[in-house]
Design an enzyme around this catalytic site. Structure first.
Site, PDB file in Angstrom:
ATOM      1  CG  ASP A  13      -1.727  -1.389   1.373  1.00  0.00           C
ATOM      2  OD1 ASP A  13      -2.318  -1.759   0.256  1.00  0.00           O
ATOM      3  OD2 ASP A  13      -1.980  -1.947   2.280  1.00  0.00           O
ATOM      4  CE  LYS A  16       3.270  -2.373  -4.912  1.00  0.00           C
ATOM      5  NZ  LYS A  16       2.801  -2.348  -3.302  1.00  0.00           N
ATOM      6  N   GLY A  40      -3.714  -4.625  -4.669  1.00  0.00           N
ATOM      7  CA  GLY A  40      -4.653  -3.309  -5.112  1.00  0.00           C
ATOM      8  C   GLY A  40      -3.657  -1.961  -5.491  1.00  0.00           C
ATOM      9  CG  HIS A  41      -0.809  -2.129  -7.668  1.00  0.00           C
ATOM     10  ND1 HIS A  41      -0.232  -2.242  -8.979  1.00  0.00           N
ATOM     11  CD2 HIS A  41      -0.812  -1.934  -6.478  1.00  0.00           C
ATOM     12  CE1 HIS A  41       0.381  -3.290  -7.942  1.00  0.00           C
ATOM     13  NE2 HIS A  41       0.609  -2.630  -7.007  1.00  0.00           N
ATOM     14  CD  GLN A 224       1.062  -9.212  -2.673  1.00  0.00           C
ATOM     15  OE1 GLN A 224       1.632  -9.455  -2.983  1.00  0.00           O
ATOM     16  NE2 GLN A 224      -0.885  -9.103  -2.839  1.00  0.00           N
ATOM     17  CB  THR A 299      -7.001  -0.798  -3.699  1.00  0.00           C
ATOM     18  OG1 THR A 299      -6.538   0.299  -3.503  1.00  0.00           O
ATOM     19  CG2 THR A 299      -8.216  -0.964  -5.064  1.00  0.00           C
ATOM     20  CB  THR A 301      -9.783  -5.833   1.305  1.00  0.00           C
ATOM     21  OG1 THR A 301      -9.112  -4.846   2.118  1.00  0.00           O
ATOM     22  CG2 THR A 301      -8.948  -6.918   0.639  1.00  0.00           C
TER      23      THR A 301
END
Length: 430
Positions: A13, A16, A40-41, A224, A299, A301
């Site tokens: 988080d 990236k 999630g990005h 991650q 992003t 969950t």
């Protein structure tokens, strides 16, 4: 031409997505090399927000080749849904712009079911997984019973793979009180979805070798963060893959000598989702403020992230094990307005001082952070695009971070927008 690997240098988080998107303007090929749709990005481009989980961040840039490498565990249904969503936002996706490694393992519905059942049954020490089947899919890969992308093309091979897979899973499901897998329904679902997946399948290792020989720039995108690495993270509260820069080679099928620059993405403070040790976590108003100003919700969950002061000792470790040559410091603007800031420089454990986080879980849970206090700044750093736009105290903070982690700041991000980025050193420079 230089090739760059981008990794998260904390617990994920770190931002990236934006940085990979920003760097992809300088690249020809963008490769995702590990993880799954638990990543999630978020990209914000011209006021439009794109949320990616499986697709490489370069997919939103026309004229670039995006690659999903063999180190990724691929949920084909999640990928189809993500492609459809982006197409609805005007992004063009075709086999000319997206390739999937033929040897990438698949995440099947049985993996998600197993993941969630285990987490529910484990009342002693939950890991805090996303429940999306990432861990069980990696287990099957290592156990040599996975279904891979190439297997979808041949019915006989697919049946053999399912034979081996379901012998294992049905035994596990009995122990968890679940019904056996409906093989007919699973087979039918795979045969339906393969029509959407196989057009993108390719010998990615060969394509990357050709691109490299042709002098094309390749950007390797991790998911991650290094502190979630299955070997070097805060085990067992980790993900199921290697998240370090070294995984870029094995996860895409290219030699390690192809990676010329490792860029670590680092948030100006620290966050973590889920369970596990977090030495600098704040449970006070400042922690609440960081979460609110930084919009710290996952992003994928939507889970609230735990927030704390910047931990230089941890980032120093991740820079060392990943060979980081430079970092991209993100969310500096979230610290605007704080009277003073703290940076963790090491830990105190049973009267001893340590400059690293120990490996043993019981020791990790007991360490106390050693803090250095720095003055904050009242001026805004939001949307700054030049060093001259930054307050003097903000620059001092950045310089102290560099000193403590042993790596220079190559990029500085001051908002989610693509162009609100200060370039100090171009990672693609030869």
């Amino acid at each position: 031409m230089a090739n760059v690997a981008v990794i998260g240098a904390q617990w994920g988080d770190e931002g990236k997505g934006k940085l990979v998107d920003w760097l992809s303007e300088r690249a020809d090929v963008i490769v995702r090399f590990q993880g799954g749709h638990n990543a999630g990005h978020t990209l914000v481009i011209g006021g439009v927000t794109y949320k990616l989980s499986l697709l490489p961040s370069g997919i939103v840039r026309p004229g670039k080749l995006s690659v999903i490498g063999n180190g990724v565990v691929l949920d084909p249904w999640a990928l189809v849904a993500e492609i459809d969503k982006l197409r609805g936002q005007g992004v063009e996706i075709s086999p000319e712009t997206l390739m999937i490694a033929e040897n990438a393992p698949l995440i099947l519905p049985v993996h998600g079911e197993l993941d969630r059942a285990r987490e529910t049954a484990n009342t002693v020490a939950r890991i805090g997984t996303t429940g999306r089947g990432i861990g069980p899919a990696y287990e099957d890969k290592v156990g040599r019973r996975t279904v891979r992308v190439a297997d979808l093309a041949d019915d006989a091979t697919l049946e053999l793979r399912l034979d081996r897979l379901l012998v294992h899973h049905d035994a596990l499901r009995r122990g968890l009180g679940l019904d056996p897998v409906d093989r007919a329904a699973l087979t039918a679902a795979l045969k339906e979805v393969r029509e959407h997946i196989l057009p993108y399948a390719a010998p990615v290792w060969r394509v990357l070798a050709e691109k490299r020989r042709a002098g094309r720039r390749i950007l390797f995108e991790g998911a991650q963060g290094a502190l979630l690495d299955v070997d070097f993270g805060t085990y067992p509260f980790v993900t199921s893959s290697n998240t370090l820069a070294g995984a870029a080679a094995a996860g895409s099928g290219i030699g390690p000598d192809a990676i010329n620059f490792v860029l670590g993405i680092v948030k100006a403070y620290t966050t973590r989702v889920g369970e596990g040790p977090f030495p600098t976590e704040l449970h006070d108003a400042i922690g609440q403020r960081l979460g609110e100003r930084g919009r710290e919700f996952g992003t994928v969950t939507g889970r609230k992230r735990r927030c704390g002061w910047f931990d230089a000792a941890l980032v120093r470790q991740t820079c060392a094990v990943s060979g980081v040559k430079g970092v991209a410091l993100t969310k500096l603007d979230v610290l605007d307005g704080l009277e003073e800031l703290k940076i963790c420089t090491g830990y105190r454990l049973d009267g001893r001082e340590l400059d690293y986080l120990p490996t043993a879980a019981d020791l990790q849970a007991r360490v106390e952070p050693i803090y250095e206090t720095l003055p904050g700044w009242s001026e805004s750093t939001f949307e700054a695009r030049r060093w001259l736009d930054l307050p003097a105290e903000a620059i001092k903070y950045v310089k102290r971070v560099e000193e403590l982690i042993g790596a220079p700041v190559a990029l500085l991000s001051t908002s989610p927008e693509r162009d609100d980025t200060i370039l100090v050193t171009d990672p693609f420079a030869d």
